[in-house]
Write an enzyme that holds these catalytic residues in place. Structure first.
Site, PDB file in Angstrom:
ATOM      1  N   HIS A 138      -6.476  12.879   2.387  1.00 47.51           N
ATOM      2  CA  HIS A 138      -6.256  11.444   2.224  1.00 47.51           C
ATOM      3  C   HIS A 138      -6.479  11.013   0.775  1.00 47.51           C
ATOM      4  O   HIS A 138      -7.555  11.228   0.216  1.00 47.51           O
ATOM      5  CB  HIS A 138      -7.223  10.711   3.162  1.00 47.51           C
ATOM      6  N   ARG A 139      -5.461  10.440   0.166  1.00 51.06           N
ATOM      7  CA  ARG A 139      -5.524   9.924  -1.202  1.00 51.06           C
ATOM      8  C   ARG A 139      -5.956  10.985  -2.208  1.00 51.06           C
ATOM      9  O   ARG A 139      -6.549  10.676  -3.235  1.00 51.06           O
ATOM     10  CB  ARG A 139      -6.414   8.687  -1.291  1.00 51.06           C
TER      11      ARG A 139
ATOM     12  N   GLU B 269      -1.792  12.809   0.995  1.00 52.61           N
ATOM     13  CA  GLU B 269      -1.279  11.454   1.173  1.00 52.61           C
ATOM     14  C   GLU B 269      -1.568  10.651  -0.079  1.00 52.61           C
ATOM     15  O   GLU B 269      -2.618  10.815  -0.710  1.00 52.61           O
ATOM     16  CB  GLU B 269      -1.961  10.803   2.379  1.00 52.61           C
TER      17      GLU B 269
ATOM     18  N   ASP C  24      -0.572   6.538  -2.049  1.00 51.85           N
ATOM     19  CA  ASP C  24      -0.063   5.172  -1.868  1.00 51.85           C
ATOM     20  C   ASP C  24       0.762   4.800  -3.081  1.00 51.85           C
ATOM     21  O   ASP C  24       0.303   4.940  -4.223  1.00 51.85           O
ATOM     22  CB  ASP C  24      -1.230   4.190  -1.737  1.00 51.85           C
TER      23      ASP C  24
ATOM     24  N   HIS D 218      -3.803   1.890  -3.861  1.00 50.68           N
ATOM     25  CA  HIS D 218      -3.867   1.473  -2.466  1.00 50.68           C
ATOM     26  C   HIS D 218      -3.884  -0.041  -2.319  1.00 50.68           C
ATOM     27  O   HIS D 218      -3.121  -0.617  -1.539  1.00 50.68           O
ATOM     28  CB  HIS D 218      -5.108   2.060  -1.795  1.00 50.68           C
TER      29      HIS D 218
ATOM     30  N   GLU E  94       2.869   7.032   1.225  1.00 51.73           N
ATOM     31  CA  GLU E  94       2.813   5.754   1.911  1.00 51.73           C
ATOM     32  C   GLU E  94       3.398   4.682   1.007  1.00 51.73           C
ATOM     33  O   GLU E  94       2.937   4.468  -0.117  1.00 51.73           O
ATOM     34  CB  GLU E  94       1.391   5.360   2.302  1.00 51.73           C
TER      35      GLU E  94
ATOM     36  N   LYS F  55       3.469   1.269  -0.152  1.00 45.48           N
ATOM     37  CA  LYS F  55       2.410   0.262  -0.103  1.00 45.48           C
ATOM     38  C   LYS F  55       2.844  -0.927  -0.956  1.00 45.48           C
ATOM     39  O   LYS F  55       2.349  -1.145  -2.066  1.00 45.48           O
ATOM     40  CB  LYS F  55       1.114   0.868  -0.646  1.00 45.48           C
TER      41      LYS F  55
ATOM     42  N   ASP G 131     -10.662  12.280   4.872  1.00 44.12           N
ATOM     43  CA  ASP G 131     -11.382  12.129   3.611  1.00 44.12           C
ATOM     44  C   ASP G 131     -12.309  13.310   3.370  1.00 44.12           C
ATOM     45  O   ASP G 131     -12.702  13.570   2.231  1.00 44.12           O
ATOM     46  CB  ASP G 131     -12.245  10.857   3.628  1.00 44.12           C
TER      47      ASP G 131
END
Length: 246
Positions: free
Chosen positions: A12-13, A39, A41, A54, A114, A116, A236
């Site tokens: 994540h991120r 992933e 944003d 994000h 994503e 965003k 995470d």
């Protein structure tokens, strides 16, 4: 592209909370922990550059202020996106989506982008992300998965690059969620992990959709989702869950 070429674990991120989110430093750290898919944003600057962030505003993860999408890229590029996390990352810049894409392609890493958008820029951001992804991943074996909470963004991405796979993001499996995913010709639905039950997983998979979950940071939740037969987990906890595994 095979029917579903993506690994089960998605960082994540970049590296979760171990590094400043949505920075190249985070993706490098996640890769060092063995993750092969990430992933990020993506949103649009005022002059049309796609960059990683994000929040709608800059305060939480940079030394800037205000709505990020109202600034031009030259202004955004000057910001410090690392000091908020820890002194070791002081001066880490906001990357462009293109820079991250080139890093992933050069290192055989996969990406979930994503979309965003800044409010009011849903269609423009979806179109821009899809066009950039189609250009950069042209000829690649595995394109990025494009996802969004915004149906308008996914619809614009579909129109701009219908060949790219899309995923509908949901906080709750509200009425009509399956119809929305079908109407947008999505390949996946990604929901907050408690939303998945034997019934909702079966409904999604019976409709030909892959089932993904965010954001899972403990082993018990991961085991539950694995037992349900879901298809992917965003985490995470990149140092504990899914490291060095597919």
């Amino acid at each position: 592209m095979s029917d579903w070429p993506y690994p089960f674990w998605i960082a994540h991120r970049g590296a979760g909370k171990l590094a400043p989110e949505n920075t190249l430093a985070a993706f490098r750290l996640g890769a060092r922990h063995g993750h092969r898919m990430f992933e990020c944003d993506a949103k649009l600057s005022s002059d049309g550059v796609l960059f990683l962030l994000h929040d709608d505003t800059l305060e939480r993860t940079t030394n800037g202020r205000g709505v990020a999408g109202r600034l031009c890229w030259a202004e955004l590029a000057q910001l410090d996106a690392g000091s908020w996390h820890s002194p070791a990352y002081a001066g880490e810049p906001i990357p462009t989506l293109e820079n991250l894409a080139r890093y992933c392609l050069a290192n055989d890493l996969l990406l979930n982008i994503e979309i965003k958008p800044t409010p009011g820029c849903e269609e423009a951001t979806g179109c821009a992300v899809a066009q950039l992804a189609a250009r950069l991943w042209a000829g690649a074996a595995t394109p990025p998965l494009l996802s969004s909470f915004q149906a308008a963004s996914l619809r614009a991405a579909q129109q701009a690059a219908p060949e790219l796979p899309r995923g509908l993001l949901l906080e709750t499996l509200r009425d009509g969620w399956l119809d929305t995913a079908r109407a947008l010709a999505c390949r996946a639905v990604t929901a907050d992990h408690p939303q998945w039950t034997p019934d909702t997983v079966a409904r999604a998979q019976d409709a030909g959709l892959r089932v993904l979950s965010y954001t899972v940071n403990d082993e018990a939740a991961a085991q539950r989702l694995t037992a349900l037969g879901t298809d992917g987990i965003f985490t995470d906890s990149v140092d504990r869950l899914g490291a060095a595994s597919g």
